[in-house]
Design an enzyme around this catalytic site. Structure first.
Site, PDB file in Angstrom:
ATOM      1  N   SER A   1       3.031   8.422  10.138  1.00 15.79           N
ATOM      2  CA  SER A   1       3.186   9.494  11.139  1.00 15.79           C
ATOM      3  C   SER A   1       4.667   9.773  11.397  1.00 15.79           C
ATOM      4  O   SER A   1       5.011  10.679  12.165  1.00 15.79           O
ATOM      5  CB  SER A   1       2.505   9.072  12.452  1.00 15.79           C
ATOM      6  OG  SER A   1       3.088   7.846  12.914  1.00 15.79           O
TER       7      SER A   1
ATOM      8  N   LEU B   1      -4.344  11.387   0.722  1.00 18.92           N
ATOM      9  CA  LEU B   1      -3.714  10.303  -0.063  1.00 18.92           C
ATOM     10  C   LEU B   1      -4.547   9.935  -1.290  1.00 18.92           C
ATOM     11  O   LEU B   1      -3.985   9.607  -2.341  1.00 18.92           O
ATOM     12  CB  LEU B   1      -3.524   9.067   0.826  1.00 18.92           C
ATOM     13  CG  LEU B   1      -2.369   9.162   1.828  1.00 18.92           C
ATOM     14  CD1 LEU B   1      -2.484   8.061   2.881  1.00 18.92           C
ATOM     15  CD2 LEU B   1      -1.025   9.079   1.118  1.00 18.92           C
TER      16      LEU B   1
ATOM     17  N   ASP C   1       1.191  -5.740   5.224  1.00 15.13           N
ATOM     18  CA  ASP C   1      -0.005  -6.319   4.593  1.00 15.13           C
ATOM     19  C   ASP C   1       0.256  -6.885   3.199  1.00 15.13           C
ATOM     20  O   ASP C   1      -0.664  -7.410   2.561  1.00 15.13           O
ATOM     21  CB  ASP C   1      -1.146  -5.272   4.553  1.00 15.13           C
ATOM     22  CG  ASP C   1      -0.732  -3.961   3.883  1.00 15.13           C
ATOM     23  OD1 ASP C   1      -1.213  -2.889   4.303  1.00 15.13           O
ATOM     24  OD2 ASP C   1       0.079  -4.010   2.932  1.00 15.13           O
TER      25      ASP C   1
ATOM     26  N   ASN D   1       0.124  13.235   4.072  1.00 14.52           N
ATOM     27  CA  ASN D   1      -0.329  12.639   5.324  1.00 14.52           C
ATOM     28  C   ASN D   1      -1.360  13.552   5.975  1.00 14.52           C
ATOM     29  O   ASN D   1      -1.144  14.771   6.049  1.00 14.52           O
ATOM     30  CB  ASN D   1       0.855  12.419   6.280  1.00 14.52           C
ATOM     31  CG  ASN D   1       0.527  11.364   7.319  1.00 14.52           C
ATOM     32  OD1 ASN D   1       0.271  10.213   6.987  1.00 14.52           O
ATOM     33  ND2 ASN D   1       0.502  11.773   8.586  1.00 14.52           N
TER      34      ASN D   1
ATOM     35  N   ARG E   1      -2.098   5.022  14.491  1.00 17.43           N
ATOM     36  CA  ARG E   1      -2.182   6.240  15.327  1.00 17.43           C
ATOM     37  C   ARG E   1      -3.170   7.262  14.792  1.00 17.43           C
ATOM     38  O   ARG E   1      -3.256   8.361  15.304  1.00 17.43           O
ATOM     39  CB  ARG E   1      -0.770   6.868  15.431  1.00 17.43           C
ATOM     40  CG  ARG E   1       0.218   5.925  16.123  1.00 17.43           C
ATOM     41  CD  ARG E   1       1.658   6.383  16.075  1.00 17.43           C
ATOM     42  NE  ARG E   1       2.534   5.329  16.614  1.00 17.43           N
ATOM     43  CZ  ARG E   1       2.951   4.279  15.895  1.00 17.43           C
ATOM     44  NH1 ARG E   1       2.604   4.159  14.605  1.00 17.43           N
ATOM     45  NH2 ARG E   1       3.708   3.333  16.420  1.00 17.43           N
TER      46      ARG E   1
ATOM     47  N   THR F   1      -5.430   2.336   4.801  1.00 19.27           N
ATOM     48  CA  THR F   1      -6.766   2.678   5.348  1.00 19.27           C
ATOM     49  C   THR F   1      -7.741   2.825   4.179  1.00 19.27           C
ATOM     50  O   THR F   1      -8.934   2.601   4.322  1.00 19.27           O
ATOM     51  CB  THR F   1      -6.760   3.998   6.152  1.00 19.27           C
ATOM     52  OG1 THR F   1      -6.354   5.065   5.294  1.00 19.27           O
ATOM     53  CG2 THR F   1      -5.851   3.924   7.361  1.00 19.27           C
TER      54      THR F   1
ATOM     55  N   CYS G   1       4.572 -25.375  17.244  1.00 18.74           N
ATOM     56  CA  CYS G   1       5.444 -26.371  16.609  1.00 18.74           C
ATOM     57  C   CYS G   1       5.334 -27.677  17.394  1.00 18.74           C
ATOM     58  O   CYS G   1       4.901 -27.675  18.560  1.00 18.74           O
ATOM     59  CB  CYS G   1       6.863 -25.814  16.700  1.00 18.74           C
ATOM     60  SG  CYS G   1       8.148 -26.897  16.148  1.00 18.74           S
TER      61      CYS G   1
ATOM     62  N   HIS H   1       9.721  -3.536   8.036  1.00 15.04           N
ATOM     63  CA  HIS H   1       9.182  -4.145   9.272  1.00 15.04           C
ATOM     64  C   HIS H   1       8.795  -5.594   9.029  1.00 15.04           C
ATOM     65  O   HIS H   1       7.958  -6.163   9.718  1.00 15.04           O
ATOM     66  CB  HIS H   1       7.983  -3.331   9.797  1.00 15.04           C
ATOM     67  CG  HIS H   1       8.413  -2.013  10.372  1.00 15.04           C
ATOM     68  ND1 HIS H   1       7.539  -0.995  10.646  1.00 15.04           N
ATOM     69  CD2 HIS H   1       9.650  -1.523  10.681  1.00 15.04           C
ATOM     70  CE1 HIS H   1       8.213   0.053  11.129  1.00 15.04           C
ATOM     71  NE2 HIS H   1       9.483  -0.247  11.152  1.00 15.04           N
TER      72      HIS H   1
END
Ligand code: APR
Length: 245
Positions: A191, A232, A100, A215, A32, A24, A150, A115
């Site tokens: 979170s 942060l 990212d 956080n 969230r 951010t 494709c 992830h």
């Protein structure tokens, strides 16, 4: 932050878990937080594998900026602070939930993307592989609402872990090893609401290590943390002052 800096300097091994909160500071919304992506209607469908197979436009429309506009974003202060820790020999590795690719862009070496990431895409019907840049080019040429497909007709899906999919095994195994072997594990901008990634700091605690949390919002692990902080940007500033740019 003095306690945290002291713990880092005295630690045998330091590991980190990052979440969307650190990005951010680069202008990328989190999920969230007060201005998070999930405040939008139906946003939870964007990264859902069943919805993707039903209608890939939900993902491609929802991520036009967040994923396919990534080249506009540059690493922020927390990304840079973690590079300075790694260069000072005070950071073993980073487990990140973020897709990212900003840790790598900042110069971090040991990054475990639990992830996944959009660096590669695969056709949902024949598994044909395309690079991120190729998909970006297809989307640029295809214009508004275009779905990259494709030649077999299947839609290309990014190698991001969608809800309903398993995590990338190698990345998650290395993230677990990092959490278990760290005597200091720092949780930054997450979170801690999505498992199994949210379980990583618990592995540190179970192995006798200390967890520090930075956080803005409360997390389920706050009561078990050696210390928790809200800001942060302040964390990044303290680290950069201590370990250098
Ligand atoms: N300073 C401190 N904390 C911040 C800041 C800031 N400048 N900006 C945001 N945060 C915090 C928010 O308060 C929030 O609690 O970062 C946290 C981000 O949490 P989420 O939006 O839930 O993101 P994350 O934990 O990374 O989500 C985990 O959920 O949607 C899935 O796969 C997706 O990887 C993602 C996973």
């Amino acid at each position: 932050m003095k306690n945290l800096i002291k713990a880092i300097k005295e630690a045998r091994r330091v590991g980190v878990l990052t979440g969307a909160g650190i990005s951010t500071l680069c202008g990328i919304p989190d999920f969230r937080g007060p201005q998070g992506l999930y405040k939008q209607k139906d946003a939870e469908k964007i990264f859902d594998i069943d919805w993707f197979d039903r209608d890939p436009s939900i993902y491609y429309r929802g991520c036009a900026e967040l994923v396919y506009g990534l080249e506009k974003f540059t690493p922020g202060p927390v990304h840079k602070a973690l590079v300075s820790m790694e260069k000072a020999g005070c950071l073993e590795g980073i487990a990140t939930q973020n897709i990212d690719m900003l840790h790598q862009k900042a110069g971090s070496k040991n990054v475990y993307e639990v992830h996944g990431s959009p660096i590669l895409h695969h056709c949902r019907w024949c598994a044909d592989e395309k690079k991120f840049e190729e998909i970006c080019e297809m989307l640029r040429r295809g214009g508004e609402g275009f779905i990259p497909r494709c030649k077999c007709g299947g839609a290309y899906k990014p190698d991001i872990t969608f809800f309903g999919e398993a995590l990338p095994e190698k990345a998650f195994t290395r993230a677990q090893a990092l959490a278990i072997s760290s005597d200091v594990f720092i949780v930054l901008g997450t979170s801690l609401s999505v498992f199994p990634a949210a379980g990583l700091p618990r592995l540190t605690l179970q192995a006798g290590g200390k967890v520090f949390i930075v956080n803005a919002q409360p997390t389920p692990l706050d009561d078990y943390a050696a210390a928790r902080y809200d800001d942060l940007a302040a964390f990044a500033q303290a680290i950069l002052e201590e370990f250098g740019e």
